[in-house]
Design an enzyme around this catalytic site. Structure first.
Site, PDB file in Angstrom:
ATOM      1  N   ASN A  96       0.831  -1.208   0.000  1.00  0.00           N
ATOM      2  CA  ASN A  96       0.000   0.000   0.000  1.00  0.00           C
ATOM      3  C   ASN A  96       0.864   1.255   0.000  1.00  0.00           C
ATOM      4  O   ASN A  96       1.977   1.258   0.525  1.00  0.00           O
ATOM      5  CB  ASN A  96      -0.927   0.002   1.222  1.00  0.00           C
ATOM      6  CG  ASN A  96      -1.910  -1.148   1.174  1.00  0.00           C
ATOM      7  OD1 ASN A  96      -2.161  -1.694   0.111  1.00  0.00           O
ATOM      8  ND2 ASN A  96      -2.454  -1.517   2.314  1.00  0.00           N
TER       9      ASN A  96
ATOM     10  N   HIS B 156       6.129  -0.494  -2.495  1.00  0.00           N
ATOM     11  CA  HIS B 156       5.643   0.274  -3.650  1.00  0.00           C
ATOM     12  C   HIS B 156       5.747   1.775  -3.393  1.00  0.00           C
ATOM     13  O   HIS B 156       5.107   2.572  -4.079  1.00  0.00           O
ATOM     14  CB  HIS B 156       4.205  -0.107  -3.984  1.00  0.00           C
ATOM     15  CG  HIS B 156       4.085  -1.469  -4.619  1.00  0.00           C
ATOM     16  ND1 HIS B 156       2.894  -2.122  -4.799  1.00  0.00           N
ATOM     17  CD2 HIS B 156       5.041  -2.309  -5.106  1.00  0.00           C
ATOM     18  CE1 HIS B 156       3.102  -3.300  -5.383  1.00  0.00           C
ATOM     19  NE2 HIS B 156       4.404  -3.442  -5.566  1.00  0.00           N
TER      20      HIS B 156
ATOM     21  N   CYS C 191      12.854  14.210  -6.367  1.00  0.00           N
ATOM     22  CA  CYS C 191      13.425  14.655  -7.639  1.00  0.00           C
ATOM     23  C   CYS C 191      14.308  13.527  -8.175  1.00  0.00           C
ATOM     24  O   CYS C 191      15.217  13.061  -7.475  1.00  0.00           O
ATOM     25  CB  CYS C 191      14.245  15.923  -7.406  1.00  0.00           C
ATOM     26  SG  CYS C 191      15.264  16.376  -8.823  1.00  0.00           S
TER      27      CYS C 191
ATOM     28  N   CYS D 283      13.150  21.797  -9.191  1.00  0.00           N
ATOM     29  CA  CYS D 283      13.378  21.168  -7.881  1.00  0.00           C
ATOM     30  C   CYS D 283      13.913  22.239  -6.917  1.00  0.00           C
ATOM     31  O   CYS D 283      14.825  22.997  -7.280  1.00  0.00           O
ATOM     32  CB  CYS D 283      14.381  20.026  -8.032  1.00  0.00           C
ATOM     33  SG  CYS D 283      15.018  19.388  -6.459  1.00  0.00           S
TER      34      CYS D 283
ATOM     35  N   GLY E 114      -5.049  -9.204   3.658  1.00  0.00           N
ATOM     36  CA  GLY E 114      -5.802  -8.312   2.767  1.00  0.00           C
ATOM     37  C   GLY E 114      -5.220  -8.179   1.378  1.00  0.00           C
ATOM     38  O   GLY E 114      -5.096  -7.074   0.861  1.00  0.00           O
TER      39      GLY E 114
ATOM     40  N   SER F  47      -5.340  -9.949  -2.706  1.00  0.00           N
ATOM     41  CA  SER F  47      -5.952 -10.910  -3.622  1.00  0.00           C
ATOM     42  C   SER F  47      -4.920 -11.935  -4.097  1.00  0.00           C
ATOM     43  O   SER F  47      -5.263 -12.864  -4.806  1.00  0.00           O
ATOM     44  CB  SER F  47      -6.516 -10.169  -4.844  1.00  0.00           C
ATOM     45  OG  SER F  47      -5.463  -9.501  -5.507  1.00  0.00           O
TER      46      SER F  47
ATOM     47  N   ASN G   6      -7.779 -12.791   5.122  1.00  0.00           N
ATOM     48  CA  ASN G   6      -8.450 -12.012   4.079  1.00  0.00           C
ATOM     49  C   ASN G   6      -9.948 -12.021   4.344  1.00  0.00           C
ATOM     50  O   ASN G   6     -10.454 -12.896   5.058  1.00  0.00           O
ATOM     51  CB  ASN G   6      -8.163 -12.629   2.698  1.00  0.00           C
ATOM     52  CG  ASN G   6      -8.340 -11.628   1.576  1.00  0.00           C
ATOM     53  OD1 ASN G   6      -7.697 -10.573   1.571  1.00  0.00           O
ATOM     54  ND2 ASN G   6      -9.214 -11.924   0.632  1.00  0.00           N
TER      55      ASN G   6
ATOM     56  N   ALA H 187     -10.605  -7.441   8.276  1.00  0.00           N
ATOM     57  CA  ALA H 187      -9.293  -7.294   8.918  1.00  0.00           C
ATOM     58  C   ALA H 187      -9.389  -6.676  10.310  1.00  0.00           C
ATOM     59  O   ALA H 187      -8.625  -7.032  11.210  1.00  0.00           O
ATOM     60  CB  ALA H 187      -8.378  -6.445   8.039  1.00  0.00           C
TER      61      ALA H 187
END
Ligand code: NAD
Length: 247
Positions: free
Chosen positions: A95, A111, A119, A138, A178, A180, A204, A224
């Site tokens: 997330n 992620h 920058c 910047c 949580g 898939s 899940n 959850a």
């Protein structure tokens, strides 16, 4: 049990659902206006940066308006990280909502995070708290057109995977919450953990379709905010005293 009982907890979009954040497809139909393979792809950033920023800025404004807060599941994992004394608890998330951090957890955000920008020319990071304008320079190095949200786009490598691989090699318990199990690389962690003899758990809302769940020793279904606090409580009050006696 190994000498140290390390736990890895990998979370996906489902842990934040009860905080009010659903999949991007649910967020006021953003996906119907934008092509994800352009606005969330490295190639899109290189060829149509203004379009990518238009989407990311709109998403940021929706998140800011939502004022989403961590829920009981995020808080339970913070408790686990603080009170599990016989090993390390690593929380790793796909997330980008920052809710684990807001709950006080130390977290690996593979992620990236939607709450910061950076920058690409000099690496300078700052809060993503207002729209990024592509032509703006910047504030650190003066380079224009290189500032972007600190999220990993399709076509880019997730962050920290080598470090995580080492941690998985040394874990005794791995839980996926949580997800898939359709998004790489989070869907593969349980296979790596199984190879080193770890106990694998899947929490899940419901049983996902189209994926093989044989890799999980334990499956716990439900929202959850109910399942995670109970799972954490069992770990701390039942598993920890038992495991401590074996170390
Ligand atoms: P996913 O959308 O593919 O799957 C979410 C899973 O959560 C589903 O299996 C669903 O059954 C389950 N779920 C829904 N509500 C739940 C609840 N209350 N309790 C427990 N489980 C619940 O999510 P994913 O596997 O994480 O993949 C989506 C990708 O998109 C990820 O890579 C993620 O980075 C990104 N994403 C992030 C956010 C966020 O930052 N909050 C939101 C949407 C998507």
């Amino acid at each position: 049990m190994k000498k140290v009982a390390n736990i890895i907890v990998s979370t996906g979009a489902g842990i934040s659902a009860e905080s009010g954040i659903h999949t991007y497809r649910d967020v006021e139909g953003l996906w119907t206006k934008y092509d994800p393979m352009v606005v969330s792809h490295r190639r899109g950033w290189e060829s149509q940066p203004e379009k990518v920023l238009e989407f990311k800025n709109e998403l940021r404004r929706q998140f800011a308006a939502g004022n989403y807060q961590p829920n009981a599941a995020h808080h339970a994992l913070t408790r686990l990280q603080k009170e599990w004394t016989i090993g390390e608890v690593t929380i790793v998330t796909q997330n980008i909502d920052g809710l684990h951090r807001d709950a006080g957890s130390k977290v690996m955000e593979i992620h990236g995070t939607g709450k910061e920008k950076y920058c690409e020319a000099c690496g300078h990071r700052s809060a993503f708290d207002r729209d990024i304008v592509h032509t703006d320079a910047c504030t650190a190095c003066g380079e224009p057109g290189r500032t972007r949200p600190a999220v990993v786009m399709f076509g880019e490598m997730p962050i920290g995977l080598e470090e995580l691989e080492i941690k998985i090699d040394q874990c005794s318990i791995l839980a996926v919450i949580g997800s898939s199990l359709e998004v790489m690389p989070g869907n593969l962690f349980a296979y790596s953990a199984k190879q080193v003899g770890a106990h694998t758990v899947f929490l899940n809302k419901e049983e996902p379709q189209r994926v093989d769940l044989d890799v999980f020793d334990e499956k716990i279904y439900g929202p959850a905010t109910e399942t995670v606090p109970k799972w954490v409580d069992d770990l701390l009050t039942k598993v920890q005293p038992w495991a401590a006696s074996k170390i």
